[in-house]
Design a protein around this motif. Sequence first.
Motif, PDB file in Angstrom:
ATOM      1  N   ALA A  55       0.896  -1.232  -0.114  1.00 48.20           N
ATOM      2  CA  ALA A  55       0.133   0.045  -0.025  1.00 48.20           C
ATOM      3  C   ALA A  55       0.871   1.119  -0.125  1.00 48.20           C
ATOM      4  N   VAL A  56       0.601   2.042  -0.982  1.00 44.96           N
ATOM      5  CA  VAL A  56       1.303   3.494  -0.986  1.00 44.96           C
ATOM      6  C   VAL A  56       0.513   4.556  -0.583  1.00 44.96           C
ATOM      7  N   GLU A  57       0.799   5.208   0.644  1.00 46.07           N
ATOM      8  CA  GLU A  57      -0.243   6.100   1.027  1.00 46.07           C
ATOM      9  C   GLU A  57       0.621   7.368   1.518  1.00 46.07           C
ATOM     10  N   PRO A  58       0.308   8.493   1.082  1.00 47.10           N
ATOM     11  CA  PRO A  58       1.190   9.682   1.895  1.00 47.10           C
ATOM     12  C   PRO A  58       0.735  10.270   3.192  1.00 47.10           C
ATOM     13  N   ASN A  59      -0.607  10.069   3.435  1.00 44.70           N
ATOM     14  CA  ASN A  59      -1.187  10.536   4.698  1.00 44.70           C
ATOM     15  C   ASN A  59      -1.086   9.655   5.825  1.00 44.70           C
ATOM     16  N   ALA A  60      -0.095  10.254   6.589  1.00 40.49           N
ATOM     17  CA  ALA A  60       0.383   9.134   7.667  1.00 40.49           C
ATOM     18  C   ALA A  60      -0.813   8.843   8.570  1.00 40.49           C
ATOM     19  N   ALA A  61      -1.772   9.446   9.128  1.00 41.36           N
ATOM     20  CA  ALA A  61      -2.915   8.944   9.739  1.00 41.36           C
ATOM     21  C   ALA A  61      -3.814   7.795   9.113  1.00 41.36           C
ATOM     22  N   GLY A 108       4.669   7.192   0.227  1.00 43.20           N
ATOM     23  CA  GLY A 108       5.024   7.567  -0.764  1.00 43.20           C
ATOM     24  C   GLY A 108       3.647   8.179  -1.497  1.00 43.20           C
ATOM     25  N   SER A 109       3.978   8.734  -2.548  1.00 44.61           N
ATOM     26  CA  SER A 109       2.939   9.617  -3.267  1.00 44.61           C
ATOM     27  C   SER A 109       2.556   8.798  -4.682  1.00 44.61           C
ATOM     28  N   ALA A 110       1.612   9.009  -5.155  1.00 47.42           N
ATOM     29  CA  ALA A 110       1.376   8.458  -6.644  1.00 47.42           C
ATOM     30  C   ALA A 110       2.299   8.869  -7.866  1.00 47.42           C
ATOM     31  N   GLU A 111       2.744  10.192  -7.727  1.00 48.41           N
ATOM     32  CA  GLU A 111       3.804  10.491  -8.500  1.00 48.41           C
ATOM     33  C   GLU A 111       5.097  10.103  -8.418  1.00 48.41           C
ATOM     34  N   ALA A 112       5.229   9.688  -7.232  1.00 48.70           N
ATOM     35  CA  ALA A 112       6.918   9.266  -6.370  1.00 48.70           C
ATOM     36  C   ALA A 112       6.576   7.980  -5.751  1.00 48.70           C
ATOM     37  N   THR A 113       6.216   6.870  -6.056  1.00 46.71           N
ATOM     38  CA  THR A 113       6.046   5.939  -5.004  1.00 46.71           C
ATOM     39  C   THR A 113       7.122   5.463  -4.488  1.00 46.71           C
ATOM     40  N   GLY A 114       8.392   5.491  -4.817  1.00 40.54           N
ATOM     41  CA  GLY A 114       9.522   5.172  -4.169  1.00 40.54           C
ATOM     42  C   GLY A 114       9.805   3.393  -4.225  1.00 40.54           C
ATOM     43  N   LEU A 115       8.592   2.789  -5.297  1.00 40.45           N
ATOM     44  CA  LEU A 115       8.968   1.500  -5.407  1.00 40.45           C
ATOM     45  C   LEU A 115       9.988   1.171  -6.537  1.00 40.45           C
ATOM     46  N   ASP A 116      10.499   0.054  -6.575  1.00 38.34           N
ATOM     47  CA  ASP A 116      11.484  -0.417  -7.427  1.00 38.34           C
ATOM     48  C   ASP A 116      11.024  -0.370  -8.697  1.00 38.34           C
ATOM     49  N   GLY A 117      11.701   0.078  -9.892  1.00 35.61           N
ATOM     50  CA  GLY A 117      11.191  -0.278 -11.292  1.00 35.61           C
ATOM     51  C   GLY A 117      10.976  -1.680 -11.597  1.00 35.61           C
TER      52      GLY A 117
END
Length: 255
Positions: A66-72, A92-101
């Motif tokens: 799960a990729v979610e920028p909102n901490a709460a 992470g955000s949708a535009e920068a998930t931080g996941l590996d290519g």
Amino acid sequence: MNDLRSTERFSDRVEDYVRYRPDYPRALVDWLHGLGVDPDWVVADVGAGTGISSKLFLDAGHRVVAVEPNAAMRAAAERWLAGEERFRAVDGSAEATGLDGGSIDLVVVAQAFHWFDMDKVRAEFARILSPRGLVTVFWNSRRLKGTPFLEGYERLLLEYGIDYLGVAERYTDDDTMARWFGQGYRGMASFPHGQKLDYEGLLGRLMSSSYAPKAGHPNHEPMLHALRSLFEATQDEGTVDFDYDTRVFAGRPDA
């Protein structure tokens, strides 16, 4: 998306979101499996919120990040799904998930797509997708007509909601979604879905919406009075039907 604070506006509504937001029909996953998606595909749930959509794919046998920028909201998902060994959450955000290519077989976006930068996420999703990968975007579209309750609820939001129209108008139509996917578009489907809510559930469902005024706002008390009146006028044996159409789009977007 900064004008509507897309990553922050649900922070003070997490508990209502967890308890009262609808889930999604299993038929959605079955439809994706019909397109060739397999339970061994790794899923990235982007804009995962409190984990409602993650749970859908975990129950179908997938491994989910799960990729979610909102901490709460991310913390709520981690609490709820803590016992799921195939689940993890990342900041992470949708535009920068931080996941590996190339690490993700199925990118899913539930309900949150209208907050994203559509050009930037196309590139990011293309980056993280495996060669066999697909993207699916889906949301519960509340029915606005068909019953006195549904029509009255829409009038209530129009009268008392804060930036309601600004949020509602962000949802994309079928043609826009097809253009977003481009040549890799695989199609769409729609499934009926709904909740049967008592008054407490209806109130919680309303207050989980980011455009519902909170206590202290001049529209809050009049809105609650209108909601109670609507419920009493339309309830059947103590509940109302909150009806949706779950719309799902799938494909591999052009990079």
